[in-house]
Design an enzyme around this catalytic site. Sequence first.
Site, PDB file in Angstrom:
ATOM      1  N   GLY A   1      83.925  41.160  86.589  1.00 50.19           N
ATOM      2  CA  GLY A   1      83.529  40.641  85.283  1.00 50.19           C
ATOM      3  C   GLY A   1      84.063  41.525  84.182  1.00 50.19           C
ATOM      4  O   GLY A   1      85.022  42.280  84.369  1.00 50.19           O
ATOM      5  N   GLY A   2      83.404  41.451  83.038  1.00 49.86           N
ATOM      6  CA  GLY A   2      83.888  42.152  81.860  1.00 49.86           C
ATOM      7  C   GLY A   2      83.425  43.604  81.797  1.00 49.86           C
ATOM      8  O   GLY A   2      82.490  44.016  82.490  1.00 49.86           O
TER       9      GLY A   2
ATOM     10  N   GLY B   1      79.997  45.462  83.136  1.00 47.22           N
ATOM     11  CA  GLY B   1      80.305  46.480  84.149  1.00 47.22           C
ATOM     12  C   GLY B   1      79.716  47.833  83.790  1.00 47.22           C
ATOM     13  O   GLY B   1      79.099  48.503  84.627  1.00 47.22           O
TER      14      GLY B   1
ATOM     15  N   GLU C   1      85.636  45.230  89.545  1.00 38.26           N
ATOM     16  CA  GLU C   1      86.903  44.570  89.215  1.00 38.26           C
ATOM     17  C   GLU C   1      86.757  44.080  87.787  1.00 38.26           C
ATOM     18  O   GLU C   1      86.073  43.083  87.531  1.00 38.26           O
ATOM     19  CB  GLU C   1      87.131  43.377  90.157  1.00 38.26           C
ATOM     20  CG  GLU C   1      87.317  43.753  91.613  1.00 38.26           C
ATOM     21  CD  GLU C   1      88.692  44.343  91.892  1.00 38.26           C
ATOM     22  OE1 GLU C   1      89.656  44.004  91.199  1.00 38.26           O
ATOM     23  OE2 GLU C   1      88.782  45.164  92.825  1.00 38.26           O
TER      24      GLU C   1
ATOM     25  N   CYS D   1      92.318  37.736  84.432  1.00 39.51           N
ATOM     26  CA  CYS D   1      92.293  39.200  84.296  1.00 39.51           C
ATOM     27  C   CYS D   1      93.694  39.799  84.366  1.00 39.51           C
ATOM     28  O   CYS D   1      93.913  40.905  83.886  1.00 39.51           O
ATOM     29  CB  CYS D   1      91.398  39.813  85.366  1.00 39.51           C
ATOM     30  SG  CYS D   1      91.912  39.424  87.036  1.00 39.51           S
TER      31      CYS D   1
HETATM   32  P1  NAP Z   1      80.908  38.757  82.333  1.00 35.76           P
HETATM   33  O1  NAP Z   1      80.370  38.147  81.105  1.00 35.76           O
HETATM   34  O2  NAP Z   1      80.992  40.223  82.421  1.00 35.76           O
HETATM   35  O3  NAP Z   1      80.057  38.158  83.539  1.00 35.76           O
HETATM   36  C1  NAP Z   1      80.385  38.426  84.867  1.00 35.76           C
HETATM   37  C2  NAP Z   1      79.140  38.289  85.717  1.00 35.76           C
HETATM   38  O4  NAP Z   1      78.244  39.334  85.373  1.00 35.76           O
HETATM   39  C3  NAP Z   1      78.373  36.992  85.497  1.00 35.76           C
HETATM   40  O5  NAP Z   1      77.848  36.537  86.715  1.00 35.76           O
HETATM   41  C4  NAP Z   1      77.264  37.428  84.560  1.00 35.76           C
HETATM   42  O6  NAP Z   1      76.113  36.616  84.600  1.00 35.76           O
HETATM   43  C5  NAP Z   1      76.959  38.789  85.143  1.00 35.76           C
HETATM   44  N1  NAP Z   1      76.211  39.655  84.245  1.00 35.76           N
HETATM   45  C6  NAP Z   1      76.262  39.728  82.911  1.00 35.76           C
HETATM   46  N2  NAP Z   1      75.398  40.671  82.460  1.00 35.76           N
HETATM   47  C7  NAP Z   1      74.802  41.202  83.549  1.00 35.76           C
HETATM   48  C8  NAP Z   1      73.813  42.200  83.759  1.00 35.76           C
HETATM   49  N3  NAP Z   1      73.267  42.857  82.745  1.00 35.76           N
HETATM   50  N4  NAP Z   1      73.443  42.484  85.010  1.00 35.76           N
HETATM   51  C9  NAP Z   1      73.989  41.836  86.055  1.00 35.76           C
HETATM   52  N5  NAP Z   1      74.913  40.859  85.928  1.00 35.76           N
HETATM   53  C10 NAP Z   1      75.324  40.557  84.691  1.00 35.76           C
HETATM   54  O7  NAP Z   1      82.391  38.225  82.623  1.00 35.76           O
HETATM   55  P2  NAP Z   1      82.959  36.757  82.537  1.00 35.76           P
HETATM   56  O8  NAP Z   1      83.074  36.374  81.105  1.00 35.76           O
HETATM   57  O9  NAP Z   1      82.240  35.844  83.477  1.00 35.76           O
HETATM   58  O10 NAP Z   1      84.406  37.006  83.162  1.00 35.76           O
HETATM   59  C11 NAP Z   1      85.456  37.492  82.419  1.00 35.76           C
HETATM   60  C12 NAP Z   1      85.740  38.948  82.701  1.00 35.76           C
HETATM   61  O11 NAP Z   1      85.929  39.162  84.089  1.00 35.76           O
HETATM   62  C13 NAP Z   1      87.036  39.401  82.044  1.00 35.76           C
HETATM   63  O12 NAP Z   1      86.866  40.659  81.472  1.00 35.76           O
HETATM   64  C14 NAP Z   1      87.998  39.441  83.210  1.00 35.76           C
HETATM   65  O13 NAP Z   1      89.105  40.297  83.007  1.00 35.76           O
HETATM   66  C15 NAP Z   1      87.124  39.912  84.310  1.00 35.76           C
HETATM   67  N6  NAP Z   1      87.716  39.579  85.608  1.00 35.76           N
HETATM   68  C16 NAP Z   1      88.214  40.584  86.384  1.00 35.76           C
HETATM   69  C17 NAP Z   1      88.834  40.284  87.591  1.00 35.76           C
HETATM   70  C18 NAP Z   1      89.382  41.351  88.482  1.00 35.76           C
HETATM   71  O14 NAP Z   1      89.560  41.074  89.667  1.00 35.76           O
HETATM   72  N7  NAP Z   1      89.664  42.544  87.998  1.00 35.76           N
HETATM   73  C19 NAP Z   1      88.914  38.953  88.009  1.00 35.76           C
HETATM   74  C20 NAP Z   1      88.398  37.969  87.184  1.00 35.76           C
HETATM   75  C21 NAP Z   1      87.792  38.286  85.995  1.00 35.76           C
HETATM   76  P3  NAP Z   1      75.889  35.477  83.493  1.00 35.76           P
HETATM   77  O15 NAP Z   1      76.997  34.521  83.676  1.00 35.76           O
HETATM   78  O16 NAP Z   1      74.567  34.954  83.826  1.00 35.76           O
HETATM   79  O17 NAP Z   1      75.926  36.163  82.160  1.00 35.76           O
END
Ligand code: NAP
Length: 473
Positions: free
Chosen positions: A225-226, A230, A245, A279
Amino acid sequence: MKMLLNGEWVDRDKKIEVTDPFDNSLVDTVPQADKADVEIALAAAVKGFEITKKMTVYDRAQILFKTAAIVAERQEEFAQIIAREGSKTINEARKEAMRTVNTLTVSAEEAKRVMGETIPFDSFPGGENRKGYYYRFPIGVILCITPFNDPLNLVAHKLGPAFAGGNAVILKPATVTPLSALKLAEVMVEAGMPPMALQAITGYGPAIGDQLVSDERVRMISFTGGLEAGKHITTKAGIKKIGMELGSNSPVIVWNDCDLDYAVESCVSGSFWAAGQNCIGVQRLYVHKEIYEKFKTEFVKQTEKYIVGNKLDEKTNIGPMITEGEAKRVEKWVNEAKDKGATILTGGTRDGACFRPTVLENVPENATIHFEEVFGPTVNLYPVDDIDEAIAKSNALPYGLLAGIFTSNVDIAFKAAYELDCGGVMVNESTDYRLDSMPFGGVKYSGLGREGIKFSLQEMTEPKVICFHLPKM
Ligand code: NAP
């Protein structure tokens, strides 16, 4: 759809609506888990691990092979779910479903390759008459938290290796795209996975996340995730293993000796795949000044051919962003860059959640779109004079997932490969290339550890040393 808790598919009165970001139509609802549900998931996962750790490797591999076979059979159904709940076009979604079959198949294969080694205890004085080895054992309960942008394959990237290694899983998918994940959980159970081994819980991360993340029954967190979420998770996790990741703002260098037409084609696709919500999407293009104008003209021309709109239309190249709010954020970042002196070469306009693919130049270093991960369909072009400058500028930001270089000069390719500070360098390829079995992950703010099935399996198992102190022989 329902969530999977304690071996049963359960519903709750409180629901979360899953909507199609293109037209805001309702796709389905999922239960909104609360703190009591989290406790059920945690307690059940511990029981689930008692089952998975006793399963043979053969049985675990067979279940994963069968899961892969069912997903392969129902690829179109999965693609439709991905395309409806998320922002991918139907063609992008089909590719993701196909890749998922591979991720699960390789997980089944790798389950059989988790090995140990003998240890030469007598290689240091004091170790005489000792014989032994290490083998790898499962960690226990792994909390897998996944993002919206690859709602199926990134779930498979966690469930596949976690089960291959004999662990139990609590899966918390992204709230905007939970349906692909729940469908995969359903297929896994159909393929023979003991339902107690997998808890698939739907609920808002900020509401249920801390309770899951901080619980001591969870022995590892595998998060994709973001950066913001993270960072938050690392502060709450306590003593447990963490795999992260995270995002990036990937640089690609385009050198004056490359195949220019191919570089343009590859970089346009790499910039705008999945509406830039990727990503490893290209965000910064450092182009040799001798070919800059030609590259720019061709790049803009190709970008303007993209059809933006209805994801389910076969001809569409770019669907909406995941929410209108996200499209507004990208619009704001583009306008901020423009106010600070950037030029919009094409795009820059928004219609609801759809943002036209956008190419910028003269982007100053203090513009957010230069130094943050944009995660949207925009790309910045920068002319550069020499390779040291291109590499230094590529490395100047605190992310490092993948980088790319287009050149036919092997010396330049090697220099870039060794000096670019990141988890992988693609030569004559944009950053938007990933084989699901390659080691995948980043340095700096792009993450901790590596995924890529075999590499995830290393993270998701621990070595245990066995040493026999024998009588003198
Ligand atoms: P996100 O907003 O960080 O959410 C990712 C996950 O984390 C979701 O399931 C979210 O739940 C959960 N989450 C959020 N706050 C949390 C907390 N306080 N405690 C536990 N879990 C929590 O990211 P996104 O917008 O879905 O995805 C985009 C990001 O992912 C980008 O930065 C992208 O670069 C990154 N990404 C990285 C890779 C890699 O392999 N390096 C691959 C794909 C994406 P909710 O949906 O309920 O908020």
